[in-house]
Design an enzyme around this catalytic site. Structure first.
Site, PDB file in Angstrom:
ATOM      1  N   HIS A   7     -20.507 -11.547  10.205  1.00 27.51           N
ATOM      2  CA  HIS A   7     -21.925 -11.575   9.857  1.00 27.51           C
ATOM      3  C   HIS A   7     -22.799 -11.857  11.067  1.00 27.51           C
ATOM      4  O   HIS A   7     -22.316 -12.290  12.114  1.00 27.51           O
ATOM      5  CB  HIS A   7     -22.219 -12.600   8.749  1.00 27.51           C
ATOM      6  CG  HIS A   7     -22.022 -14.041   9.121  1.00 27.51           C
ATOM      7  ND1 HIS A   7     -20.853 -14.727   8.872  1.00 27.51           N
ATOM      8  CD2 HIS A   7     -22.858 -14.937   9.708  1.00 27.51           C
ATOM      9  CE1 HIS A   7     -20.980 -15.980   9.278  1.00 27.51           C
ATOM     10  NE2 HIS A   7     -22.185 -16.135   9.798  1.00 27.51           N
ATOM     11  N   GLU A  43     -29.058 -20.709   2.397  1.00 25.15           N
ATOM     12  CA  GLU A  43     -28.735 -19.379   2.904  1.00 25.15           C
ATOM     13  C   GLU A  43     -28.667 -18.333   1.806  1.00 25.15           C
ATOM     14  O   GLU A  43     -28.417 -18.649   0.630  1.00 25.15           O
ATOM     15  CB  GLU A  43     -27.401 -19.412   3.649  1.00 25.15           C
ATOM     16  CG  GLU A  43     -26.230 -19.759   2.739  1.00 25.15           C
ATOM     17  CD  GLU A  43     -24.897 -19.343   3.336  1.00 25.15           C
ATOM     18  OE1 GLU A  43     -24.373 -20.112   4.137  1.00 25.15           O
ATOM     19  OE2 GLU A  43     -24.392 -18.269   2.982  1.00 25.15           O
ATOM     20  N   GLN A  60     -26.651 -12.917   7.158  1.00 24.55           N
ATOM     21  CA  GLN A  60     -26.811 -14.271   6.611  1.00 24.55           C
ATOM     22  C   GLN A  60     -28.200 -14.777   6.991  1.00 24.55           C
ATOM     23  O   GLN A  60     -28.478 -15.002   8.169  1.00 24.55           O
ATOM     24  CB  GLN A  60     -25.735 -15.184   7.210  1.00 24.55           C
ATOM     25  CG  GLN A  60     -25.777 -16.611   6.710  1.00 24.55           C
ATOM     26  CD  GLN A  60     -24.746 -17.464   7.439  1.00 24.55           C
ATOM     27  OE1 GLN A  60     -24.703 -17.472   8.663  1.00 24.55           O
ATOM     28  NE2 GLN A  60     -23.906 -18.147   6.693  1.00 24.55           N
ATOM     29  N   HIS A  84     -27.105 -16.452  15.436  1.00 24.96           N
ATOM     30  CA  HIS A  84     -25.707 -16.412  15.875  1.00 24.96           C
ATOM     31  C   HIS A  84     -25.025 -15.149  15.388  1.00 24.96           C
ATOM     32  O   HIS A  84     -25.522 -14.483  14.479  1.00 24.96           O
ATOM     33  CB  HIS A  84     -24.934 -17.647  15.387  1.00 24.96           C
ATOM     34  CG  HIS A  84     -24.755 -17.741  13.899  1.00 24.96           C
ATOM     35  ND1 HIS A  84     -25.648 -18.398  13.076  1.00 24.96           N
ATOM     36  CD2 HIS A  84     -23.798 -17.258  13.073  1.00 24.96           C
ATOM     37  CE1 HIS A  84     -25.227 -18.334  11.829  1.00 24.96           C
ATOM     38  NE2 HIS A  84     -24.110 -17.631  11.782  1.00 24.96           N
ATOM     39  N   GLU A 134     -19.818 -17.783  16.199  1.00 27.49           N
ATOM     40  CA  GLU A 134     -19.065 -18.434  15.128  1.00 27.49           C
ATOM     41  C   GLU A 134     -17.754 -17.685  14.931  1.00 27.49           C
ATOM     42  O   GLU A 134     -17.713 -16.461  15.059  1.00 27.49           O
ATOM     43  CB  GLU A 134     -19.909 -18.395  13.843  1.00 27.49           C
ATOM     44  CG  GLU A 134     -19.260 -19.022  12.623  1.00 27.49           C
ATOM     45  CD  GLU A 134     -20.180 -18.921  11.389  1.00 27.49           C
ATOM     46  OE1 GLU A 134     -21.416 -18.850  11.540  1.00 27.49           O
ATOM     47  OE2 GLU A 134     -19.630 -18.891  10.271  1.00 27.49           O
TER      48      GLU A 134
HETATM   49  C1  MC0 Z   1     -29.134 -23.703  21.017  1.00 25.42           C
HETATM   50  N1  MC0 Z   1     -29.089 -22.929  22.116  1.00 25.42           N
HETATM   51  C2  MC0 Z   1     -28.851 -21.680  21.737  1.00 25.42           C
HETATM   52  C3  MC0 Z   1     -28.752 -21.705  20.325  1.00 25.42           C
HETATM   53  N2  MC0 Z   1     -28.928 -22.985  19.911  1.00 25.42           N
HETATM   54  N3  MC0 Z   1     -28.694 -20.550  22.443  1.00 25.42           N
HETATM   55  C4  MC0 Z   1     -28.474 -19.418  21.753  1.00 25.42           C
HETATM   56  N4  MC0 Z   1     -28.382 -19.367  20.400  1.00 25.42           N
HETATM   57  C5  MC0 Z   1     -28.524 -20.491  19.657  1.00 25.42           C
HETATM   58  N5  MC0 Z   1     -28.431 -20.433  18.337  1.00 25.42           N
HETATM   59  C6  MC0 Z   1     -29.309 -23.345  23.496  1.00 25.42           C
HETATM   60  C7  MC0 Z   1     -30.654 -24.021  23.651  1.00 25.42           C
HETATM   61  O1  MC0 Z   1     -31.681 -23.080  23.886  1.00 25.42           O
HETATM   62  C8  MC0 Z   1     -30.426 -24.916  24.825  1.00 25.42           C
HETATM   63  O2  MC0 Z   1     -30.548 -24.192  26.016  1.00 25.42           O
HETATM   64  C9  MC0 Z   1     -28.984 -25.335  24.670  1.00 25.42           C
HETATM   65  O3  MC0 Z   1     -28.363 -24.344  23.833  1.00 25.42           O
HETATM   66  C10 MC0 Z   1     -28.851 -26.691  23.979  1.00 25.42           C
HETATM   67  O4  MC0 Z   1     -29.544 -26.584  22.769  1.00 25.42           O
HETATM   68  P1  MC0 Z   1     -30.408 -27.742  22.122  1.00 25.42           P
HETATM   69  O5  MC0 Z   1     -31.570 -27.118  21.491  1.00 25.42           O
HETATM   70  O6  MC0 Z   1     -30.645 -28.857  23.081  1.00 25.42           O
HETATM   71  O7  MC0 Z   1     -29.505 -28.230  20.940  1.00 25.42           O
HETATM   72  P2  MC0 Z   1     -28.174 -29.048  20.906  1.00 25.42           P
HETATM   73  O8  MC0 Z   1     -27.503 -29.122  22.230  1.00 25.42           O
HETATM   74  O9  MC0 Z   1     -28.448 -30.326  20.180  1.00 25.42           O
HETATM   75  O10 MC0 Z   1     -27.334 -28.112  19.922  1.00 25.42           O
HETATM   76  C11 MC0 Z   1     -26.998 -26.797  20.276  1.00 25.42           C
HETATM   77  C12 MC0 Z   1     -25.686 -26.477  19.516  1.00 25.42           C
HETATM   78  C13 MC0 Z   1     -25.966 -26.724  18.007  1.00 25.42           C
HETATM   79  C14 MC0 Z   1     -25.344 -25.010  19.784  1.00 25.42           C
HETATM   80  C15 MC0 Z   1     -24.580 -27.376  20.015  1.00 25.42           C
HETATM   81  O11 MC0 Z   1     -27.060 -25.908  17.585  1.00 25.42           O
HETATM   82  C16 MC0 Z   1     -24.785 -26.492  17.121  1.00 25.42           C
HETATM   83  O12 MC0 Z   1     -23.922 -27.376  16.955  1.00 25.42           O
HETATM   84  N6  MC0 Z   1     -24.691 -25.296  16.478  1.00 25.42           N
HETATM   85  C17 MC0 Z   1     -23.582 -24.971  15.591  1.00 25.42           C
HETATM   86  C18 MC0 Z   1     -23.951 -25.236  14.144  1.00 25.42           C
HETATM   87  C19 MC0 Z   1     -25.056 -24.347  13.653  1.00 25.42           C
HETATM   88  O13 MC0 Z   1     -25.770 -23.698  14.430  1.00 25.42           O
HETATM   89  N7  MC0 Z   1     -25.234 -24.343  12.316  1.00 25.42           N
HETATM   90  C20 MC0 Z   1     -26.259 -23.507  11.672  1.00 25.42           C
HETATM   91  C21 MC0 Z   1     -25.649 -22.310  11.082  1.00 25.42           C
HETATM   92  P3  MC0 Z   1     -31.410 -24.713  27.260  1.00 25.42           P
HETATM   93  O14 MC0 Z   1     -31.313 -23.615  28.283  1.00 25.42           O
HETATM   94  O15 MC0 Z   1     -32.776 -24.986  26.738  1.00 25.42           O
HETATM   95  O16 MC0 Z   1     -30.684 -25.973  27.686  1.00 25.42           O
HETATM   96  S1  MC0 Z   1     -24.614 -22.764   9.710  1.00 25.42           S
HETATM   97  C22 MC0 Z   1     -23.740 -21.371   9.321  1.00 25.42           C
HETATM   98  O17 MC0 Z   1     -23.918 -20.374   9.961  1.00 25.42           O
HETATM   99  C23 MC0 Z   1     -22.774 -21.493   8.158  1.00 25.42           C
HETATM  100  C24 MC0 Z   1     -23.516 -21.893   6.907  1.00 25.42           C
HETATM  101  C25 MC0 Z   1     -21.938 -20.232   7.929  1.00 25.42           C
HETATM  102  O18 MC0 Z   1     -21.973 -19.272   8.717  1.00 25.42           O
HETATM  103  O19 MC0 Z   1     -21.225 -20.193   6.924  1.00 25.42           O
END
Ligand code: MC0
Length: 157
Positions: A7, A43, A60, A84, A134
């Site tokens: 997705h 979602e 999604q 993502h 993912e």
């Molecule tokens: C953050 N960054 C991204 C991004 N999110 N870059 C590309 N795509 C994204 N989606 C970048 C920011 O711009 C920043 O870059 C750096 O990563 C650190 O981000 P932050 O804003 O300071 O945030 P953090 O470090 O607290 O968290 C980022 C992180 C987090 C990726 C670790 O978002 C995470 O754990 N994501 C995984 C969970 C998730 O996204 N869940 C939602 C979908 P700069 O250059 O400014 O430092 S749930 C889902 O999808 C489920 C329901 C499913 O599929 O079934």
């Protein structure tokens, strides 16, 4: 082994308005809805049919349900858009291990619960050329436990 694009996750401010855009513009219907409290999202999964392996792929749509969620944080910084991509695999644990061994940060020690009972983990976007990635094993699509299970396909949800 990663076998397909499962997705594309799209962050939005208003889930119902975005669902309506996808329905009216492309004819995609909602197949499934849920709230994932752990991930902080509401979602809607839109099923896109017609992959070669007989499975589906999905759009999604994600609306944050809390301000401290990853999607809320991302929306505040970037606005709406692609959040993502998710690759499908029958073995999220094994593939996460192999990819982690290559030096890519895997965000969870153990896969967590994703949409429709799937098991998911994420790779850090900074290690993936800016793409939050993912890995997902659909419910019922786990790697067969024993060889005699043969080549059961790990596809549809
Ligand atoms: C953050 N960054 C991204 C991004 N999110 N870059 C590309 N795509 C994204 N989606 C970048 C920011 O711009 C920043 O870059 C750096 O990563 C650190 O981000 P932050 O804003 O300071 O945030 P953090 O470090 O607290 O968290 C980022 C992180 C987090 C990726 C670790 O978002 C995470 O754990 N994501 C995984 C969970 C998730 O996204 N869940 C939602 C979908 P700069 O250059 O400014 O430092 S749930 C889902 O999808 C489920 C329901 C499913 O599929 O079934």
């Amino acid at each position: 082994m990663l076998t397909r694009i499962d997705h594309i996750g799209i962050a939005c401010h208003d889930l119902e308005r975005t669902v309506e855009f996808y329905r009216a513009t492309y004819g995609f219907e909602v197949f499934h809805r849920e709230v994932n409290e752990e991930q902080g999202v509401r979602e809607a999964m839109l099923r896109i049919n017609g992959t070669d392996d007989g499975g589906a792929s999905w759009i999604q749509l994600l609306e944050p349900v809390r301000e401290d969620s990853a999607v809320a944080k991302w929306l505040a910084k970037n606005g709406e858009g692609v959040h993502h991509i998710a690759f499908g695999t029958a073995d999220v644990d094994g593939d996460a291990q192999k990819i982690g061994d290559k030096g890519v940060r895997v965000l969870y020690d153990e896969p967590r619960t994703g949409s429709m009972g799937s098991r998911i983990t994420f790779l850090h976007p900074k290690d993936c050329h800016g793409v939050l990635t993912e890995l997902v094993t659909s419910a019922g699509a786990e790697k067969p436990a024993a060889p005699e299970h043969g080549s059961e396909s790990a596809t549809d949800r």
